[in-house]
Design a protein around this motif. Sequence first.
Motif, short mmCIF file in Angstrom:
data_model
loop_
_atom_site.label_atom_id
_atom_site.label_comp_id
_atom_site.label_asym_id
_atom_site.label_seq_id
_atom_site.Cartn_x
_atom_site.Cartn_y
_atom_site.Cartn_z
N SER A 102 0.66 -1.08 0.23
CA SER A 102 -0.13 -0.17 0.14
C SER A 102 0.78 1.41 0.02
CB SER A 102 -0.42 0.04 1.23
OG SER A 102 -1.41 1.43 1.21
N LEU A 103 0.72 2.02 -1.22
CA LEU A 103 1.78 3.11 -1.53
C LEU A 103 1.04 4.21 -0.50
CD1 LEU A 103 2.39 2.88 -4.81
CD2 LEU A 103 4.01 1.84 -3.12
N TYR A 104 0.43 4.46 0.41
CA TYR A 104 -0.22 5.57 1.09
C TYR A 104 -0.21 5.14 2.14
CZ TYR A 104 -0.46 8.39 -3.19
OH TYR A 104 -0.04 8.73 -4.63
N ASN A 105 -0.76 4.76 2.68
CA ASN A 105 -1.03 4.42 4.02
C ASN A 105 0.67 4.73 5.39
OD1 ASN A 105 -2.22 3.44 6.37
ND2 ASN A 105 -2.85 1.59 5.54
N GLN A 106 0.54 5.86 6.07
CA GLN A 106 0.70 6.06 6.42
C GLN A 106 0.60 5.49 8.22
OE1 GLN A 106 1.78 10.24 6.31
NE2 GLN A 106 2.86 9.56 4.46
N ALA A 107 -0.54 5.36 8.31
CA ALA A 107 -0.88 4.58 9.81
C ALA A 107 -0.96 3.42 9.69
CB ALA A 107 -2.06 4.83 9.99
N HIS A 108 -0.35 2.43 8.89
CA HIS A 108 -0.44 1.08 9.20
C HIS A 108 0.40 0.44 7.96
CE1 HIS A 108 -0.78 -2.85 9.93
NE2 HIS A 108 -1.52 -2.40 10.79
N PRO A 109 1.47 -0.44 8.49
CA PRO A 109 2.30 -0.80 6.78
C PRO A 109 1.83 -2.11 6.67
CG PRO A 109 3.24 -1.29 9.48
CD PRO A 109 1.96 -0.34 9.77
N PHE A 110 1.38 -1.92 5.39
CA PHE A 110 1.38 -2.95 4.38
C PHE A 110 1.84 -2.83 3.68
CE2 PHE A 110 -3.46 -2.40 5.97
CZ PHE A 110 -3.62 -3.95 7.03
N ILE A 111 3.42 -2.87 3.78
CA ILE A 111 4.42 -3.61 2.50
C ILE A 111 4.82 -4.72 2.49
CG2 ILE A 111 6.39 -2.65 2.70
CD1 ILE A 111 6.17 -0.56 4.32
N ARG A 112 4.91 -5.35 0.83
CA ARG A 112 5.11 -6.70 0.52
C ARG A 112 4.35 -7.25 1.60
NH1 ARG A 112 10.75 -8.23 -1.28
NH2 ARG A 112 9.99 -9.10 -3.08
N TYR A 113 2.47 -7.21 1.08
CA TYR A 113 2.22 -7.88 2.18
C TYR A 113 1.55 -8.72 1.23
CZ TYR A 113 -2.40 -8.38 4.40
OH TYR A 113 -4.08 -9.13 4.97
N ASP A 114 1.70 -10.13 1.97
CA ASP A 114 0.58 -11.23 1.27
C ASP A 114 -0.47 -11.62 1.55
OD1 ASP A 114 0.49 -14.06 0.19
OD2 ASP A 114 2.28 -14.76 1.20
N ILE A 115 -0.57 -11.01 0.84
CA ILE A 115 -2.64 -11.28 1.03
C ILE A 115 -3.92 -12.61 1.35
CG2 ILE A 115 -3.09 -10.96 -1.21
CD1 ILE A 115 -5.25 -9.30 -0.61
N GLY A 116 -2.60 -13.65 0.93
CA GLY A 116 -3.40 -14.80 1.14
C GLY A 116 -3.61 -16.00 -0.33
N ASP A 117 -3.47 -14.71 -0.98
CA ASP A 117 -4.29 -15.07 -2.76
C ASP A 117 -3.16 -16.06 -3.42
OD1 ASP A 117 -6.77 -14.63 -1.78
OD2 ASP A 117 -7.28 -13.10 -2.49
N ILE A 118 -3.37 -16.44 -4.91
CA ILE A 118 -3.09 -16.77 -6.08
C ILE A 118 -3.13 -16.42 -6.79
CG2 ILE A 118 -1.70 -18.87 -6.82
CD1 ILE A 118 -2.16 -20.56 -4.08
#
Length: 438
Positions: A299-315
């Motif tokens: 997520s390029l814009y979420n400063q409140a919470h890091p979602f960086i190289r986040y494995d969403i669990g999908d293929i």
Amino acid sequence: MNLFDLSLQLSGFPIKKAEKVLNGIQKLSEIDFESYVEKKKKDIVDYHLSNNTFYKSFFKEADLSDWDSIPVMTKGDFQIPLKQRLSGAYNLKNVYINKTSGSSGNPFTFAKDYDCHALTWAIIKNRFGWNNLDFNSSKQARFYGIPLDKKGYYKERFKDVLSRRYRFSIFDLSNAAFENYLKKFKSTKFDYLNGYTSTMVQFAKFLDRQNIILKQICPTLKVCIVTSEMLFDDDKLLIEKKFGIPVINEYGASELDLIAFQNPENEWQVNSETLYVEILDSNNRVLPLGEEGRIVITSLYNQAHPFIRYDIGDIGILSKTSTIKKPILKKLMGRTSDIAILPSGKQAAGLTFYYITKSIIEDDGQVKEFIIQQLKLDTFKVIYVSTENLSKLKTEQVTKEMTRYLEPNLTILFERRDRLERSKSGKLKQFSSYIERN
């Protein structure tokens, strides 16, 4: 009066500012867009390293100049209190807070800063606009779940009013309930339908039994947008035939953003404006375009919470025609948690079972819907809703096809029920494995 936009503004989400930012991003050339993405990737990592203790401890020895060395985050990493995961400038009172659905088995609470959440809505409005839909003026027939507690229930109902939505109950899929659906469509000028795939499919099957085309009783309908559950080709054809309108496929995640949306060229276009999407192998290496792997998102814009190289669990697979500015999701195969492990050690996507079975037991129209459960390594149960038990011929055909596509000596059980259990949100989990994994 633009009630929807006004409601966002009054809630603290600067939608006009967000739409201006989005418009500027979309005007960038392909070359400038690549520079924009690289800068945003670096900026968001820098921000969380400087302002987020949780992410700094998670980052450890990675090299900021080498993106591939940056650690991959998973849902399991977020199983600690939200306040411990927030960046320094944020607290539980100045962020947007929500919960994931838990369909992956690892539900968690997440946060977005207000600017980031406004951008989420700007993206959604932009994509719906591809089909001439406007949240401020277009009337939506909404097929989603709703909280059953009084506060949550009335909050969603109020949001429905502001968003020009009428919410249909998806917890009762009986003929009587569908008859009430029809009455509402006859009396309301809906512009589109939006909601869970499985409910749309069941409504389309009802219309088929009644020999009704939905658009003939509600001529204002333009399009049907399905989300949250897998859309199979034959189900799409059925919905389009019985609704009398095109079906658009959406893919998103509440903790992130709208991830992909079917564009006017019938491509599943990935959101590259606010997200950076990668396809990784089991060793966290980036795969070439066209190869199947884990969907990992920043997520390029979420400063409140890091979602960086986040494995969403999908293929999934990114098309070979993808560019930095216009990535195309060629295929979405389901969740990594929906993998079945067979006695031989072979692995198969759980939806393989669903797909094989679907082609056999639904062809006569008796079976309304069904799910697959893995009880043991060699034992699977097909739970189905039908007016009568499956014939011996049908059960033998299913078992034979399971052997042909997978491996021999599998035990396939069948159980008829009056209705299927859905999650609290109303989603139907098509495959579940009850095998403990190391």
